[in-house]
Scaffold this motif. Structure first.
Motif, PDB file in Angstrom:
ATOM      1  N   GLY A 159       0.810  -1.119  -0.127  1.00 27.44           N
ATOM      2  CA  GLY A 159       0.046   0.011   0.177  1.00 27.44           C
ATOM      3  C   GLY A 159       0.915   1.350  -0.049  1.00 27.44           C
ATOM      4  N   ALA A 160       1.897   1.358  -0.696  1.00 25.14           N
ATOM      5  CA  ALA A 160       3.049   2.368  -0.727  1.00 25.14           C
ATOM      6  C   ALA A 160       2.628   3.486  -1.441  1.00 25.14           C
ATOM      7  CB  ALA A 160       4.071   1.774  -1.218  1.00 25.14           C
ATOM      8  N   ILE A 198      12.805   6.423   4.297  1.00 19.79           N
ATOM      9  CA  ILE A 198      13.929   6.655   3.154  1.00 19.79           C
ATOM     10  C   ILE A 198      15.146   7.216   3.714  1.00 19.79           C
ATOM     11  CG2 ILE A 198      13.196   8.444   2.168  1.00 19.79           C
ATOM     12  CD1 ILE A 198      13.955   7.180  -0.393  1.00 19.79           C
ATOM     13  N   TYR A 199      14.833   8.258   4.799  1.00 18.76           N
ATOM     14  CA  TYR A 199      15.783   8.964   5.580  1.00 18.76           C
ATOM     15  C   TYR A 199      16.517   8.379   6.374  1.00 18.76           C
ATOM     16  CZ  TYR A 199      13.951  13.574   3.751  1.00 18.76           C
ATOM     17  OH  TYR A 199      13.597  14.458   2.947  1.00 18.76           O
ATOM     18  N   LEU A 200      16.085   7.064   6.950  1.00 19.50           N
ATOM     19  CA  LEU A 200      16.773   6.283   7.911  1.00 19.50           C
ATOM     20  C   LEU A 200      17.878   5.471   7.088  1.00 19.50           C
ATOM     21  CD1 LEU A 200      13.733   5.445  10.333  1.00 19.50           C
ATOM     22  CD2 LEU A 200      15.675   7.115  10.497  1.00 19.50           C
ATOM     23  N   ALA A 201      17.914   5.671   5.777  1.00 19.74           N
ATOM     24  CA  ALA A 201      19.100   4.830   5.048  1.00 19.74           C
ATOM     25  C   ALA A 201      18.726   3.247   4.991  1.00 19.74           C
ATOM     26  CB  ALA A 201      20.478   5.243   5.432  1.00 19.74           C
ATOM     27  N   PRO A 202      17.780   2.682   4.424  1.00 18.67           N
ATOM     28  CA  PRO A 202      17.721   1.441   4.478  1.00 18.67           C
ATOM     29  C   PRO A 202      18.588   0.837   3.083  1.00 18.67           C
ATOM     30  CG  PRO A 202      15.803   2.547   3.456  1.00 18.67           C
ATOM     31  CD  PRO A 202      16.439   3.708   4.252  1.00 18.67           C
ATOM     32  N   LYS A 203      18.996  -0.459   3.225  1.00 18.14           N
ATOM     33  CA  LYS A 203      19.718  -0.811   2.014  1.00 18.14           C
ATOM     34  C   LYS A 203      18.859  -0.886   0.756  1.00 18.14           C
ATOM     35  CE  LYS A 203      22.071  -5.172   0.537  1.00 18.14           C
ATOM     36  NZ  LYS A 203      22.355  -6.670   0.835  1.00 18.14           N
ATOM     37  N   ARG A 204      17.513  -1.122   1.126  1.00 11.42           N
ATOM     38  CA  ARG A 204      16.677  -1.358  -0.422  1.00 11.42           C
ATOM     39  C   ARG A 204      15.097  -1.009   0.187  1.00 11.42           C
ATOM     40  NH1 ARG A 204      17.043  -2.860  -5.411  1.00 11.42           N
ATOM     41  NH2 ARG A 204      15.428  -4.190  -6.344  1.00 11.42           N
ATOM     42  N   LEU A 205      14.374  -0.472  -0.428  1.00 10.03           N
ATOM     43  CA  LEU A 205      13.166   0.090  -0.151  1.00 10.03           C
ATOM     44  C   LEU A 205      12.357  -0.619  -1.085  1.00 10.03           C
ATOM     45  CD1 LEU A 205      11.457   1.383   2.181  1.00 10.03           C
ATOM     46  CD2 LEU A 205      11.408   3.425   0.791  1.00 10.03           C
ATOM     47  N   VAL A 206      11.223  -1.612  -0.830  1.00 13.41           N
ATOM     48  CA  VAL A 206      10.573  -2.331  -1.568  1.00 13.41           C
ATOM     49  C   VAL A 206       8.919  -1.938  -1.727  1.00 13.41           C
ATOM     50  CG1 VAL A 206       9.669  -4.660  -2.605  1.00 13.41           C
ATOM     51  CG2 VAL A 206      11.856  -4.260  -1.437  1.00 13.41           C
ATOM     52  N   LEU A 207       8.648  -1.356  -2.433  1.00 10.81           N
ATOM     53  CA  LEU A 207       7.017  -0.501  -2.678  1.00 10.81           C
ATOM     54  C   LEU A 207       6.302  -1.425  -3.521  1.00 10.81           C
ATOM     55  CD1 LEU A 207       9.267   1.687  -1.758  1.00 10.81           C
ATOM     56  CD2 LEU A 207       7.772   3.302  -2.952  1.00 10.81           C
ATOM     57  N   ILE A 208       5.041  -1.781  -2.844  1.00 13.11           N
ATOM     58  CA  ILE A 208       4.062  -2.849  -3.613  1.00 13.11           C
ATOM     59  C   ILE A 208       2.910  -1.979  -3.352  1.00 13.11           C
ATOM     60  CG2 ILE A 208       2.808  -4.900  -3.415  1.00 13.11           C
ATOM     61  CD1 ILE A 208       5.301  -6.067  -2.193  1.00 13.11           C
ATOM     62  N   ASP A 209       1.975  -1.767  -4.444  1.00  8.17           N
ATOM     63  CA  ASP A 209       0.776  -1.272  -4.631  1.00  8.17           C
ATOM     64  C   ASP A 209       0.098  -1.587  -5.855  1.00  8.17           C
ATOM     65  OD1 ASP A 209      -1.746   0.882  -4.869  1.00  8.17           O
ATOM     66  OD2 ASP A 209      -0.399   1.461  -2.819  1.00  8.17           O
ATOM     67  N   GLN A 210      -1.198  -1.631  -5.915  1.00  8.42           N
ATOM     68  CA  GLN A 210      -1.903  -2.205  -7.112  1.00  8.42           C
ATOM     69  C   GLN A 210      -2.203  -1.088  -7.951  1.00  8.42           C
ATOM     70  OE1 GLN A 210      -5.944  -3.435  -6.645  1.00  8.42           O
ATOM     71  NE2 GLN A 210      -6.275  -2.222  -5.093  1.00  8.42           N
ATOM     72  N   SER A 211      -2.181   0.491  -7.284  1.00  7.77           N
ATOM     73  CA  SER A 211      -2.710   1.603  -8.358  1.00  7.77           C
ATOM     74  C   SER A 211      -1.306   2.269  -8.818  1.00  7.77           C
ATOM     75  CB  SER A 211      -3.035   2.617  -6.925  1.00  7.77           C
ATOM     76  OG  SER A 211      -3.611   3.673  -7.888  1.00  7.77           O
ATOM     77  N   GLU A 212      -1.222   2.076  -9.981  1.00  6.99           N
ATOM     78  CA  GLU A 212       0.094   2.593 -10.945  1.00  6.99           C
ATOM     79  C   GLU A 212       0.240   3.841 -10.860  1.00  6.99           C
ATOM     80  OE1 GLU A 212       0.086   2.021 -15.066  1.00  6.99           O
ATOM     81  OE2 GLU A 212      -2.026   2.000 -15.363  1.00  6.99           O
ATOM     82  N   SER A 213      -0.653   4.908 -10.775  1.00  7.74           N
ATOM     83  CA  SER A 213      -0.592   6.340 -11.046  1.00  7.74           C
ATOM     84  C   SER A 213       0.178   6.703  -9.723  1.00  7.74           C
ATOM     85  CB  SER A 213      -1.603   6.813 -11.588  1.00  7.74           C
ATOM     86  OG  SER A 213      -1.882   6.585 -12.992  1.00  7.74           O
TER      87      SER A 213
END
Length: 485
Positions: free
Chosen positions: A297-298, A311-326
């Motif tokens: 639900g990103a 993202i300001y906490l410096a993760p190694k990788r941020l994976v975003l999942i959502d069904q709404s493309e726009s």
């Protein structure tokens, strides 16, 4: 004609500033010789006055070009310009002292007496700095003198440094469309006094300012104002039909300068009767920094804000999942615009699609999942109960089971306060999802232990979110009403 010249002139050309600076240095040198030798012109001439004047002008010009003290925009003169001018005059003294030493070594006399230098360049500094301040005020006066454009009368709450910054911004930006009327202050020691021509008044004087001076807007220029005091001030302004705006902290100013665009209207969350909760930064970094984080639900209100905070906490990788493309595209764009060196993995996927979700988790191997994907609109879900059950219940079940399967360390489920005593389809489905997640965790713990910990957090009404009434109210107010409840 002179007035028209200043009105059409936006920035004083640099060559004019260089010439004026050179003239001031030469004039200061003449003053230095004159004072040093008590107006005795014969003695002045005997001490190589002409040569000293030429050298002083040449070195002053070179120092000006080296330090670029001419480069500041005169109508925005401030402390930084004073520092550059001080560097300029100090460099001139050092260079002329070196020339003096070399000249004395070869001839036994000084080309310019040191006492003349000690008189000339402090005097030059004050003239160079204060003529800039004079021109700055002259620009502001002439540009505003014949201004017949419609302006909004404003009062600034706060007579400290921040309030003075707002005053300067208003005076030097005619395009702002604002006219400063007065400064308002709670501090009784300041009330009745004047700062740069503006009287400081007590907040109780606000009705009089509205009635007699036509004040239409208040700009709050105090960053440490308590929520209770801010609420009382806003309530007073609402009763008087005054618009309220606030200045952000100095750390948020663009390039250290305050601009009109940064003065924002009071937000809904600014009216909360409590201080913002401060969560320990070190603990957050320990859980996020250098790790793979997944957010479902990103693209939603909660999910996108989680992305911006994490993202300001410096993760190694941020994976975003959502069904709404726009909305997902917009979230990705906003995150990349921050310029932070964090890898982003963007997936358009429905959490009820077990095959695709498993493929993503196996490939990305996240250590923490923030599950924010859900249908949240209460009336809409009453009309579409099957979709609510499918997404909120079965989507959560699929994601939780797969999290255990691939070895996710922490699963954070974002729930709602409507799940406490559910009276709607949305609240009921979220409560079922909570029960499933809790039961799954206790079942695995009792069976043979589990490496996945499950955490559920309930959000109340998220002000301004996609499911909130605030955006609807705001649109209705902007359209002139009425407001529907």
């Amino acid at each position: 004609m002179i007035k028209r010249f200043f009105q059409n002139l936006t920035i004083l050309p640099r060559w004019i500033i260089i010439i004026i600076d050179l003239v001031i240095i030469l004039e200061s040198t003449v003053v230095g010789y004159t004072l040093r030798f008590n107006f005795e012109w014969r003695e002045i001439i005997d001490h190589a006055f002409v040569l000293g004047l030429i050298l002083s002008g040449m070195i002053g010009l070179i120092s000006n070009l080296v330090t670029r003290s001419y480069a500041g925009i005169v109508r925005y003169t401030g402390i930084e310009d004073g520092k550059r001018i001080a560097t300029n005059t100090s460099l001139s003294v050092i260079l002329l002292s070196i020339i003096n030493l070399l000249y004395y070594y070869n001839t036994g006399i000084n080309v310019i007496p040191y006492s003349v230098l000690l008189i000339t360049f402090p005097f030059a500094f004050f003239q160079l700095f204060f003529y800039r301040l004079f021109v700055k005020e002259l620009f502001a006066y002439i540009k505003n003198a014949d201004d017949t454009t419609e302006r909004t009368n404003v009062a600034v709450f706060g007579a400290g440094m921040l309030g003075l910054s707002v005053k300067q911004m208003i005076e030097t930006s005619p395009e702002s469309g604002l006219r400063l009327i007065a400064l308002i202050e709670d501090d009784v020691s300041k009330i009745g006094k004047k700062i740069q021509g503006y009287k400081i008044v007590h907040p109780q004087e606000l009705p009089r300012l509205v009635k007699e001076r036509g004040v239409q807007e208040i700009i709050i220029a105090v960053n440490n104002l308590s929520p209770e005091r801010k609420n009382r001030l806003i309530e007073d302004c609402l009763r008087l039909n005054i618009k309220v705006r606030a200045v952000p902290p100095a750390s948020e100013w663009m390039k250290g300068q305050l601009s009109l665009r940064q003065i924002k209207e009071i937000r809904i969350e600014d009216l909360l009767g409590r201080d913002v909760i401060d969560i320990g930064q070190e603990e957050l970094e320990r859980q996020i920094k250098g790790k793979v984080i997944c957010i479902t639900g990103a693209a939603g209100s909660i999910g996108s804000e989680l992305c911006r905070q994490i993202i300001y906490l410096a993760p190694k990788r941020l994976v975003l999942i959502d069904q709404s493309e726009s909305p997902l595209f917009n979230t990705e764009y906003d995150l990349k615009k921050l310029g932070l060196l964090v890898d982003l993995a963007i997936y358009v996927c429905d959490v009820t699609n077990a095959v695709q979700v498993e493929k993503i988790l196996v490939e990305e191997r996240p250590e923490t999942i923030f599950h924010a994907a859900a249908y949240k609109h209460v009336p809409m879900m009453e009309r579409n109960p099957t979709e609510a059950v499918l997404c909120n219940v079965f989507g959560t079940r699929i994601l939780a089971d797969l999290a255990v399967k691939v070895g996710v360390k922490k699963f954070v489920m974002i729930s709602t306060d409507k799940a406490v005593r559910p009276t709607s389809i949305m609240g009921c489905t979220k409560r079922i999802a909570e029960i499933y997640v809790q039961s799954l965790y206790h079942h695995l713990l009792a069976k043979n232990g589990t490496s996945t910990s499950f955490v559920t957090t309930r959000f109340g009404n998220v002000l301004g979110s996609n499911g909130s009434v605030i955006p609807i109210f705001r649109k209705q107010i902007e359209a002139g009403g009425p407001i529907t409840v």
